[in-house]
Design an enzyme around this catalytic site. Structure first.
Site, PDB file in Angstrom:
ATOM      1  N   LYS A  85       0.862  -1.192   0.000  1.00  0.00           N
ATOM      2  CA  LYS A  85       0.000   0.000   0.000  1.00  0.00           C
ATOM      3  C   LYS A  85       0.888   1.228   0.000  1.00  0.00           C
ATOM      4  O   LYS A  85       1.558   1.527   0.982  1.00  0.00           O
ATOM      5  CB  LYS A  85      -0.903  -0.017   1.223  1.00  0.00           C
ATOM      6  CG  LYS A  85      -1.806   1.200   1.318  1.00  0.00           C
ATOM      7  CD  LYS A  85      -2.851   0.980   2.400  1.00  0.00           C
ATOM      8  CE  LYS A  85      -3.647   2.242   2.660  1.00  0.00           C
ATOM      9  NZ  LYS A  85      -4.638   2.019   3.730  1.00  0.00           N
TER      10      LYS A  85
ATOM     11  N   LYS B 125      -2.018  -1.823  -3.956  1.00  0.00           N
ATOM     12  CA  LYS B 125      -2.876  -0.635  -4.026  1.00  0.00           C
ATOM     13  C   LYS B 125      -2.037   0.616  -4.095  1.00  0.00           C
ATOM     14  O   LYS B 125      -1.078   0.698  -3.328  1.00  0.00           O
ATOM     15  CB  LYS B 125      -3.751  -0.654  -2.772  1.00  0.00           C
ATOM     16  CG  LYS B 125      -4.504   0.594  -2.463  1.00  0.00           C
ATOM     17  CD  LYS B 125      -5.146   0.453  -1.112  1.00  0.00           C
ATOM     18  CE  LYS B 125      -5.555   1.838  -0.658  1.00  0.00           C
ATOM     19  NZ  LYS B 125      -5.997   1.882   0.692  1.00  0.00           N
TER      20      LYS B 125
HETATM   21  C1  PBG Z   1      -7.662   3.121   5.168  1.00  0.00           C
HETATM   22  C2  PBG Z   1      -7.837   3.020   3.693  1.00  0.00           C
HETATM   23  C3  PBG Z   1      -7.625   3.991   2.691  1.00  0.00           C
HETATM   24  C4  PBG Z   1      -8.069   3.419   1.496  1.00  0.00           C
HETATM   25  C5  PBG Z   1      -8.476   2.125   1.771  1.00  0.00           C
HETATM   26  N1  PBG Z   1      -8.320   1.885   3.138  1.00  0.00           N
HETATM   27  C6  PBG Z   1      -7.176   5.399   2.783  1.00  0.00           C
HETATM   28  C7  PBG Z   1      -5.817   5.755   3.165  1.00  0.00           C
HETATM   29  O1  PBG Z   1      -4.946   4.910   3.368  1.00  0.00           O
HETATM   30  O2  PBG Z   1      -5.602   6.966   3.340  1.00  0.00           O
HETATM   31  C8  PBG Z   1      -8.111   4.113   0.174  1.00  0.00           C
HETATM   32  C9  PBG Z   1      -9.080   3.549  -0.814  1.00  0.00           C
HETATM   33  C10 PBG Z   1      -9.416   4.430  -1.960  1.00  0.00           C
HETATM   34  O3  PBG Z   1      -8.802   5.485  -2.186  1.00  0.00           O
HETATM   35  O4  PBG Z   1     -10.330   4.052  -2.695  1.00  0.00           O
HETATM   36  N2  PBG Z   1      -6.384   3.337   5.622  1.00  0.00           N
END
Ligand code: PBG
Length: 306
Positions: A178, A231
């Site tokens: 991520k 992601k």
């Molecule tokens: C929670 C989370 C996020 C997303 C999924 N889980 C936001 C972040 O990390 O700031 C983003 C998903 C999206 O942008 O569609 N931490």
């Protein structure tokens, strides 16, 4: 001739939902046309259409009513997400696969993904709370929990917590890679979860890096993950491809809110044909190695594929 083409099918797709407390509630999300925060009853109604198009997997996020420094509501058995899981499970039984996001940023008043000590994440306390959130989701009937706080050791800690509580069958859908990305902007508006100070670079990955990202995903595999997710999707297809070469676990990709907003906005000004462009991106994600794709377009894409 064997068919070596990466063809996306509805069963590859996962539709995200934002769960609100209460009934008959539906709220627009800025920059995400067609996506809403909804109460459990309306989500259930929407899922009937989703099933009809062949999509049977969802990723659920909870919207907090109250926020505090500890994100206390995240573990509430009566919370919007727990209530929605229960409802969907009782309505749809095993026909639906429910994946739940396990994080604190939507529940803390400071907007960071964990419990803070000063301005830093307190790893030990955060891991304990993530375990408790996961248990509350498992108890309500989640098939997979998806820890997304990016606290080091989160998969191991969540697996151990689930096992201690007897939820051996609940899987872990790991946010294995991520990145600290600009593409989460619209999502943070949906949850009101933008950090109030600083950013997430201390716990999300550096976009310039691939070595650490792949290594840390493989660590999640050792720690008990059942699915490894990358992601965002399109900006990181190289990472997806590399990870796919190095694991036998199912690999997923998350086409995030900013990717959705980009496609919607460009289509709205007539820059391209939305259907063709979206299916092309999903095909690219599949080609790079993701057998599972989380996308806000899931239901729509499945209809287009029919
Ligand atoms: C929670 C989370 C996020 C997303 C999924 N889980 C936001 C972040 O990390 O700031 C983003 C998903 C999206 O942008 O569609 N931490």
């Amino acid at each position: 001739m064997p068919n070596n083409c990466a063809t996306v099918r509805p069963s590859d797709l996962v539709q995200p939902y934002f769960a609100l407390a209460g009934r008959k509630r539906k709220e627009k999300i800025p920059n995400m046309p067609g996506i809403y925060r909804m109460s459990a009853d309306l989500i259930a109604h929407d899922i009937k259409t989703l099933f009809a198009s062949g999509v049977d997997k969802i990723l659920l996020f909870g919207i907090a009513r109250f926020k505090d420094p500890s994100g206390f509501e995240a573990i509430d058995a009566q919370g919007a997400i727990q209530h929605t899981i229960l409802q969907l499970r009782s309505l749809f039984g095993k026909k639906i696969t429910i994946i739940t996001d396990v994080c604190l940023c939507g529940f803390t008043d400071h907007g960071h993904c964990g419990i803070l000590k000063g301005e830093k994440i307190d790893t030990e306390k955060t891991l304990a709370v993530l375990g408790a959130i996961a248990i509350s989701h498992a108890r309500a009937g989640a098939d997979f929990v998806a820890p997304s706080a990016m606290t080091r050791g989160q998969v191991k800690a969540v697996r151990a917590a689930l096992d201690r509580a007897g939820f051996h069958e609940t899987g872990i859908w790991a946010y294995a890679v991520k990145y600290a990305s600009s593409f989460y902007g619209p999502f943070r508006e949906a949850l009101g979860s933008a950090p109030k100070f600083g950013d997430r670079r201390a716990y999300q990955m550096n976009p310039a890096d691939t070595v650490w990202a792949v290594r840390s995903a493989l660590q999640d595999q050792k720690d008990g993950a059942n699915v490894l997710m990358v992601k965002p999707a399109i900006p990181y297809l190289d990472v997806l491809y590399q990870l796919k070469q190095r694991t036998k676990l199912p690999v997923a990709a998350y086409q995030v809110s900013g990717e959705y907003a980009m496609l919607k906005t460009a289509a709205a000004v007539g820059a391209f044909n939305e259907k063709k462009a979206v299916l092309e991106t999903l095909g690219a994600v599949k080609r790079a190695g993701a057998g599972l794709i989380v996308t806000y377009y899931a239901g729509q894409a499945a209809e287009w594929l029919a």
